[in-house]
Design an enzyme around this catalytic site. Structure first.
Site, short mmCIF file in Angstrom:
data_model
loop_
_atom_site.label_atom_id
_atom_site.label_comp_id
_atom_site.label_asym_id
_atom_site.label_seq_id
_atom_site.Cartn_x
_atom_site.Cartn_y
_atom_site.Cartn_z
N ARG A 122 0.85 -1.20 0.00
CA ARG A 122 0.00 0.00 0.00
C ARG A 122 0.88 1.24 0.00
O ARG A 122 0.96 1.97 0.97
CB ARG A 122 -0.94 -0.06 1.18
CG ARG A 122 -1.81 -1.28 1.01
CD ARG A 122 -3.07 -1.21 1.73
NE ARG A 122 -4.12 -1.67 0.85
CZ ARG A 122 -5.36 -1.84 1.22
NH1 ARG A 122 -5.71 -1.56 2.43
NH2 ARG A 122 -6.26 -2.25 0.36
N GLN A 127 -0.60 2.22 -6.06
CA GLN A 127 -2.04 2.42 -5.89
C GLN A 127 -2.85 1.93 -7.09
O GLN A 127 -3.90 1.33 -6.93
CB GLN A 127 -2.34 3.90 -5.66
CG GLN A 127 -2.80 4.16 -4.26
CD GLN A 127 -2.86 5.63 -3.91
OE1 GLN A 127 -2.47 6.48 -4.70
NE2 GLN A 127 -3.33 5.92 -2.74
N ASP A 130 -3.59 -1.84 -7.18
CA ASP A 130 -4.16 -2.40 -5.96
C ASP A 130 -5.55 -3.00 -6.21
O ASP A 130 -6.58 -2.33 -6.14
CB ASP A 130 -4.22 -1.29 -4.90
CG ASP A 130 -4.58 -1.83 -3.53
OD1 ASP A 130 -5.02 -2.99 -3.44
OD2 ASP A 130 -4.45 -1.08 -2.56
N SER A 133 -8.19 -2.77 -3.40
CA SER A 133 -8.92 -1.49 -3.34
C SER A 133 -9.96 -1.40 -4.45
O SER A 133 -11.10 -1.02 -4.21
CB SER A 133 -7.96 -0.31 -3.50
OG SER A 133 -7.20 -0.15 -2.35
P1 NAD Z 1 -9.66 -3.84 5.20
O1 NAD Z 1 -10.51 -4.41 4.11
O2 NAD Z 1 -8.54 -4.64 5.74
O3 NAD Z 1 -10.63 -3.47 6.44
C1 NAD Z 1 -11.79 -2.72 6.26
C2 NAD Z 1 -11.94 -1.74 7.39
O4 NAD Z 1 -12.29 -2.42 8.59
C3 NAD Z 1 -10.68 -0.94 7.70
O5 NAD Z 1 -10.95 0.44 7.57
C4 NAD Z 1 -10.38 -1.33 9.15
O6 NAD Z 1 -9.81 -0.25 9.89
C5 NAD Z 1 -11.75 -1.69 9.65
N1 NAD Z 1 -11.78 -2.49 10.88
C6 NAD Z 1 -10.98 -3.51 11.28
N2 NAD Z 1 -11.37 -3.97 12.49
C7 NAD Z 1 -12.46 -3.24 12.85
C8 NAD Z 1 -13.31 -3.24 13.99
N3 NAD Z 1 -13.12 -4.08 15.02
N4 NAD Z 1 -14.32 -2.36 14.02
C9 NAD Z 1 -14.53 -1.47 13.00
N5 NAD Z 1 -13.76 -1.42 11.92
C10 NAD Z 1 -12.73 -2.29 11.83
O7 NAD Z 1 -9.08 -2.42 4.80
P2 NAD Z 1 -9.06 -1.64 3.41
O8 NAD Z 1 -10.39 -1.10 3.13
O9 NAD Z 1 -8.47 -2.51 2.36
O10 NAD Z 1 -8.04 -0.44 3.64
C11 NAD Z 1 -7.66 0.06 4.88
C12 NAD Z 1 -6.94 1.40 4.66
O11 NAD Z 1 -5.83 1.32 3.78
C13 NAD Z 1 -7.83 2.48 4.10
O12 NAD Z 1 -7.65 3.64 4.85
C14 NAD Z 1 -7.32 2.71 2.73
O13 NAD Z 1 -7.53 4.06 2.31
C15 NAD Z 1 -5.87 2.43 2.89
N6 NAD Z 1 -5.31 2.08 1.57
C16 NAD Z 1 -4.16 2.68 1.18
C17 NAD Z 1 -3.64 2.39 -0.06
C18 NAD Z 1 -2.38 3.04 -0.56
O14 NAD Z 1 -1.87 3.91 0.10
N7 NAD Z 1 -1.88 2.61 -1.70
C19 NAD Z 1 -4.27 1.46 -0.88
C20 NAD Z 1 -5.43 0.86 -0.42
C21 NAD Z 1 -5.95 1.17 0.82
#
Ligand code: NAD
Length: 375
Positions: A122, A127, A130, A133
């Site tokens: 990430r 990006q 990904d 995402s």
């Molecule tokens: P994910 O699918 O692993 O999890 C989904 C969400 O569930 C996350 O936001 C996590 O914080 C939340 N979660 C976990 N346990 C929880 C709980 N007990 N209660 C409530 N919520 C809980 O995560 P995701 O959607 O793939 O991405 C997470 C982060 O990574 C996002 O902020 C995203 O913007 C970031 N991201 C960054 C990049 C990059 O920089 N290239 C790429 C993709 C995602």
């Protein structure tokens, strides 16, 4: 070098790893593309469209992968496909590397250089590669539409001669990529939306979409590595359960998306909480394939408990196959730009993306820092 595109075998998987629009981009990298006949049909891309874009259509798996340098798929290969892969070929797909160590072992034993798309780091440079995402965006959108379709109520407010309908209430648990897209979609449908996530950084994003971030009296926070969450302590988990219990009873549609990479999904909705909801309400659990955020969830099924529908869709991105494939294909195309130059494979194992994503090479299973749980 030849890039081969296989079709999907998993029931309900309607996506394809590469769409015709990506073929001229791969040709610019010095690649020719061979696609197994019918691979794009479930996502509405015909063999003729692939041919017109410059691809060769092959009749079966072995003819498609024959002489290939790279093989692409959405889902992990079957044992028969692994046997058909040429030694030393680069295989790119989703591989569930943290939960399927035996599959990774089989790819290693077959001397395949396998890239697990789940492990794309990430970082800003990656990006546009990904897949998690892009596909989570599709899932978050479709979850709201699926849930709204099952509801016994409207989501928007209506003021009509037949009376006023109050807007539906949506609760989104987990506000990562899928959760934020679910919030945006539910808002567009006119719902009142509340959301919670253990990463405090997302509060601003939730609020900027017009939803309310649920407050806990004492902090519940679990920010892990690489933008992901980590597991909560038992005490923090209890506080979160109390928060959800206090809000769920008057919610019409709950979308849960909470995940911890490589771990079972956190349990956020108990059976007792479901019993406090009105009959006709709906829960869509996007964490169904890692155990579910709701105790009632069954992967791939809709369970009705006291009139509340609890849906555990196994593969929502596959239900919007054209655009999900378009996004997947763009991700793969960008990854290939990192791996191929002038028609030759150039694997730089010092590079963060190659090192992070490659799980087998030269007959070995690789154990990098991001892959320490591979087995
Ligand atoms: P994910 O699918 O692993 O999890 C989904 C969400 O569930 C996350 O936001 C996590 O914080 C939340 N979660 C976990 N346990 C929880 C709980 N007990 N209660 C409530 N919520 C809980 O995560 P995701 O959607 O793939 O991405 C997470 C982060 O990574 C996002 O902020 C995203 O913007 C970031 N991201 C960054 C990049 C990059 O920089 N290239 C790429 C993709 C995602």
């Amino acid at each position: 070098m030849n890039v081969a595109v296989l079709g999907e075998i998993l029931p309900g998987e309607h996506r394809v790893a590469l769409i015709p629009a990506s073929i001229p981009k791969l040709e610019k990298l010095g690649c020719e593309v061979t696609v197994v006949s019918g691979a794009g049909v479930p996502s509405h891309f015909s063999d003729d469209e692939y041919r017109e874009a410059g691809a060769t259509i092959a009749p079966d798996v072995s003819a498609t992968v024959h002489g290939a340098g790279v093989v692409l798929k959405v889902q992990a290969p079957t044992d028969e496909e692994i046997v058909a892969l040429p030694e030393g070929v680069v295989f790119i797909s989703l591989l569930s590397p943290l939960t399927e160590p035996e599959l990774i072992g089989r790819l290693g034993a077959a001397k395949v250089t396998a890239f697990a798309l789940e492990l794309i780091p990430r970082i800003t440079r990656a990006q546009s590669m990904d897949v998690l995402s892009s596909q989570a965006t599709v899932a978050g959108y479709k979850a709201v539409l699926t849930g709204a379709d099952e509801l016994a109520k409207f989501l928007p407010m209506f003021m009509t001669a037949a009376g006023t309908i109050r807007p539906g209430k949506v609760l989104v648990l987990g506000a990562g990529v899928a959760g934020l897209q679910a919030i945006a979609t539910a808002r567009r449908l006119g719902a009142k939306v509340e959301a919670f996530d253990v990463r405090p950084a997302v509060r601003e994003q939730i609020e900027s979409l017009g939803a309310t971030f649920l407050e806990t009296q004492e902090e519940v926070a679990g920010e892990g590595e690489g933008g992901y969450a980590k597991e909560l302590s038992e005490e923090q988990h209890q506080r979160e359960l109390e928060l959800i219990a206090a809000h769920i009873a008057d919610t019409d549609l709950v979308i849960t998306t909470a995940q911890i990479p490589g771990r079972p999904a956190p349990r956020l909705i108990t059976e007792e909480m479901v019993d406090t909801m009105h009959p006709g309400s709906v829960i869509v659990d996007l964490a169904a394939n890692s155990g579910g955020n709701c105790a009632v969830t069954r992967e791939g099924e809709t369970v009705v408990r006291n009139g509340v529908k609890v849906m555990g869709p196994a593969n929502l991105p596959a239900e919007i196959p054209m655009h999900a494939s378009q996004m997947f294909s763009k991700n793969v195309e960008t990854l290939l730009k990192e791996l191929v130059a002038e028609g030759e494979l150039l694997l730089d194992f010092e590079d963060e993306i190659v090192a992070g994503t490659c799980v087998t090479h030269g007959g070995e299973v690789l154990h990098g820092p991001t892959k320490k749980k591979l087995g």
